[in-house]
Write an enzyme that holds these catalytic residues in place. Structure first.
Site: not given
Ligand code: ADP
Ligand code: ZN
Length: 215
Positions: A13, A86, A125, A158, A169
């Site tokens: 996204k 969300r 990531r 992160r 998550r």
């Protein structure tokens, strides 16, 4: 034009939102980026939300909606939502907001990526804490190891891209965010795009879908 990007954490996204907002001159609104900036600037908002982010849990709707409303108050461009809504309650509030301005959501783009693929992506990531640019060590590494191509800042993993938090998550997504797929399918502006390919192909597919839909 108002667009929403929907999908698992790690479905692309943020990457797509950056490119699409440029391409279509939209205002990119990422609640995740807003919260991370508030945390690193140590503002009152940052203090309030930091525990939720590091645990991989959702920030309470009321807080999210206040932030969104403040950001949108002065914005006249088309909007590209990344990471919002969300929850179904957030989606309803957004519908009311647009209805009150005689506007609507032109397309909800669902980036379809397998669960195993997003888990792998999130683990590799890396993010620039300064300009928020997103890298992937396996598929799109920075030119200079560990440093942001755009601003030279040291890249970070992160807090919520650590394995335990990734699992949380994903569960939160399935429980709270996945119901939005049915919600938006019922509204007729839902588009599914295969998100497993390289970012450029995904952008092209989104652009093609928007064209077909006459958005
Ligand atoms: P990702 O989509 O990769 O999980 P985001 O940057 O969109 O990353 O979100 C990171 C975190 O910020 C979420 O795990 C959550 O804690 C918080 N957050 C972001 N957007 C929302 C939202 N709309 N509602 C509640 N919490 C949110
Ligand atoms: Zn940077």
């Amino acid at each position: 034009m108002n667009l929403i990007l929907l999908g698992y954490p790690g479905s692309g996204k943020g990457t797509q939102a950056s490119v699409l907002s440029e391409k279509f001159s939209l205002f990119h609104i990422s609640t995740g980026d807003i919260f991370r900036e508030a945390i690193s600037a140590k503002t009152a908002l940052g203090q309030e939300v930091s525990g939720y982010l590091s645990a991989g849990r959702l920030v309470p709707d009321k807080l999210v909606l206040d932030v969104i409303k403040t950001r949108l108050a002065t914005e006249t461009r088309g909007l590209l939502f990344d990471g919002f809504p969300r929850t179904v309650d957030q989606a309803r509030e957004l519908d009311d907001y647009f209805a009150s301005r005689s506007q609507g959501i032109d397309a909800v783009i669902f980036l379809d990526v397998d669960e195993e693929a997003v888990v792998a992506r999130l683990g590799s990531r890396r993010t620039c804490p300064k300009c928020q640019k997103i890298y992937n060590l396996l598929t799109s590494p920075p030119v200079k190891e560990g440093l942001c191509d755009a601003c030279g800042e040291k890249l970070i993993l992160r807090e919520d891209d650590k394995p335990e938090v990734i699992r949380r998550r994903i569960l939160v997504y399935k429980d709270q965010t996945e119901p939005l797929v049915a919600y938006y399918k019922g509204m007729g502006n839902f588009c599914m795009v295969k998100g497993g390919k390289d970012p450029e192909s995904v952008t092209q597919e989104i652009a093609a879908v928007l064209k077909i839909k006459n958005v």
